[in-house]
Design a protein around this motif. Structure first.
Motif, short mmCIF file in Angstrom:
data_model
loop_
_atom_site.label_atom_id
_atom_site.label_comp_id
_atom_site.label_asym_id
_atom_site.label_seq_id
_atom_site.Cartn_x
_atom_site.Cartn_y
_atom_site.Cartn_z
N THR A 194 18.55 44.84 57.55
CA THR A 194 19.46 45.70 57.52
C THR A 194 19.26 47.17 57.17
O THR A 194 20.11 48.06 57.64
CB THR A 194 20.21 45.45 55.94
OG1 THR A 194 20.58 43.77 56.09
CG2 THR A 194 21.67 45.98 55.56
N ARG B 125 32.91 49.99 58.52
CA ARG B 125 33.15 48.86 59.53
C ARG B 125 34.75 48.96 60.09
O ARG B 125 35.50 48.83 59.12
CB ARG B 125 32.78 47.37 59.06
CG ARG B 125 33.09 46.20 60.11
CD ARG B 125 32.80 45.05 59.54
NE ARG B 125 33.31 43.90 60.33
CZ ARG B 125 32.61 42.94 61.38
NH1 ARG B 125 31.34 43.48 61.27
NH2 ARG B 125 33.11 42.31 61.93
N ARG C 131 31.38 43.53 51.47
CA ARG C 131 32.46 42.66 52.05
C ARG C 131 33.02 41.74 50.99
O ARG C 131 32.22 41.01 50.45
CB ARG C 131 31.94 41.98 53.07
CG ARG C 131 31.46 42.73 54.37
CD ARG C 131 32.50 43.09 55.23
NE ARG C 131 32.73 42.15 56.06
CZ ARG C 131 32.32 41.67 57.44
NH1 ARG C 131 31.01 42.18 57.59
NH2 ARG C 131 32.46 40.80 57.85
N SER D 190 33.76 44.82 66.90
CA SER D 190 33.40 45.61 65.42
C SER D 190 32.67 47.04 66.09
O SER D 190 31.72 47.21 66.61
CB SER D 190 32.53 44.94 64.62
OG SER D 190 31.27 44.49 64.94
N SER E 263 21.54 44.17 50.79
CA SER E 263 22.53 43.41 51.61
C SER E 263 22.40 42.02 51.09
O SER E 263 21.80 41.78 50.02
CB SER E 263 22.24 43.31 53.12
OG SER E 263 20.98 42.61 53.31
N VAL F 116 24.89 33.83 56.34
CA VAL F 116 24.93 34.88 57.26
C VAL F 116 24.75 36.31 56.74
O VAL F 116 25.42 36.68 55.45
CB VAL F 116 26.35 34.89 57.71
CG1 VAL F 116 26.52 36.14 58.83
CG2 VAL F 116 26.68 33.57 58.70
N THR F 117 23.86 37.12 56.86
CA THR F 117 23.56 38.55 56.30
C THR F 117 24.58 39.31 56.57
O THR F 117 25.23 39.37 57.70
CB THR F 117 22.05 39.06 56.88
OG1 THR F 117 21.27 38.15 56.74
CG2 THR F 117 22.14 40.11 55.88
N THR F 118 25.19 39.93 55.39
CA THR F 118 26.34 40.76 55.47
C THR F 118 26.23 41.90 54.57
O THR F 118 25.32 42.16 53.78
CB THR F 118 27.65 39.98 55.17
OG1 THR F 118 28.73 40.81 55.58
CG2 THR F 118 27.63 39.44 53.76
N GLU F 119 27.26 42.86 54.65
CA GLU F 119 27.48 44.05 53.94
C GLU F 119 27.76 43.75 52.42
O GLU F 119 28.30 42.81 52.05
CB GLU F 119 28.36 45.22 54.34
CG GLU F 119 27.81 45.84 55.65
CD GLU F 119 28.16 45.03 56.86
OE1 GLU F 119 27.69 45.36 57.93
OE2 GLU F 119 29.22 44.11 56.79
N ARG G 143 27.51 44.60 65.52
CA ARG G 143 27.99 43.35 64.75
C ARG G 143 27.66 43.69 63.29
O ARG G 143 28.05 43.12 62.59
CB ARG G 143 27.20 42.17 65.33
CG ARG G 143 27.75 42.04 66.72
CD ARG G 143 27.02 40.66 67.24
NE ARG G 143 27.33 40.30 68.59
CZ ARG G 143 27.01 39.13 69.15
NH1 ARG G 143 25.96 38.55 68.72
NH2 ARG G 143 27.62 39.07 70.63
N GLY G 144 26.71 44.62 62.96
CA GLY G 144 26.21 44.66 61.79
C GLY G 144 25.09 43.84 61.40
O GLY G 144 24.46 42.89 62.44
N PRO G 145 24.51 43.54 60.17
CA PRO G 145 25.26 44.28 59.02
C PRO G 145 24.45 45.40 58.87
O PRO G 145 23.34 46.02 59.48
CB PRO G 145 24.69 43.40 57.84
CG PRO G 145 23.54 42.81 58.51
CD PRO G 145 23.49 42.46 59.82
#
Length: 237
Positions: A70, A138, A49, A172, A37, A43-46, A184-186
């Motif tokens: 993650t 997502r 993205r 989401s 990730s 902000v931790t995200t995929e 909310r993920g990630p």
């Protein structure tokens, strides 16, 4: 073009819409294989993205706290997906990543129970699903559509959570295979990164932590990106 600033202060330019995975690939193939990730502006995200404006980035491996979170978040969904196949009619509560693995609170259908004797078949099903390397997709949906979707699936606890806890607007969801969850993920880009699975314990847990509400079954587990990491964990436990 967008300017991407790395933790060491260095800056590289990429095409608008670049992803964390593409950035990792541009650094080294080895990093791209290990990254799970990324952190975009903190902000931790995929990894898939798109990044459409100047940003700071951190690339997280499983060894990083954010990477573990993650990895285990997606593993909780994988557990739920396996339970959905093994126990028709099962209801789902909450399933977060925790400090050392993950859990999922579930309500088996009438006549069903989940005990330690079931751990091997749950682990087997999780690995079977992971090997399919299902993409984690997502979607952003309206609150009304989320209620309709989870009502149609018969997920009473999810519907209660949407109605009572979530604000109006978009919500989401994440889908892998035939399982969809509010989240909310990630998450990982796909489930194939999960190579080792251990269901560690089962316990009771009241819905929403309220002793006046029904008691659910809480299933704990832990997963790893390499098979050899599971025996090491077992020796430490």
């Amino acid at each position: 073009m967008v300017k991407i600033t790395f933790p060491d202060g260095s800056v590289r330019e990429y095409e608008q819409g670049v992803t964390g995975f593409q950035i990792a690939e541009s650094i080294s193939p080895a990093l791209a294989r290990d990254v799970v990730s990324c952190g975009v502006n903190g902000v931790t995200t995929e990894l898939n993205r798109p990044i459409n404006e100047d940003a700071t980035i951190a690339l997280y491996k499983f060894d990083d706290e954010e990477g573990k979170h993650t990895f285990w978040h997606t593993s909780a969904h994988l557990l739920a997906e396996a339970l959905q196949e093994l126990y028709p009619g099962i209801q789902f509560g909450f399933g977060p990543a925790i400090e050392n693995g993950f859990f999922y609170d579930v309500m088996p259908a009438e006549g069903q129970t989940i005990s330690e004797n079931d751990f091997p078949k749950i682990e087997k099903k999780m690995l079977e699903l992971a090997k399919k390397n299902e993409h984690v997709i997502r979607r952003d949906v309206s609150k009304a559509d989320a209620v309709k979707e989870f009502t149609a699936d018969g997920q009473e606890y999810k519907v209660e959570h949407i109605v009572e806890d979530l604000e109006d607007g978009t919500i989401s969801t994440y889908t892998q295979g035939h399982f969809t969850d509010l989240c909310r993920g990630p998450h990982l880009v796909s489930t194939g990164a999960i190579k080792a699975v251990k269901i560690t314990s089962v316990a009771g847990a009241f819905w929403r932590g309220d002793a006046k509400r029904e008691q659910m079954t809480r299933i704990y587990g832990i997963t790893f990106p390499k098979k050899k990491m599971l025996p090491r964990y077992a020796r430490r436990s």
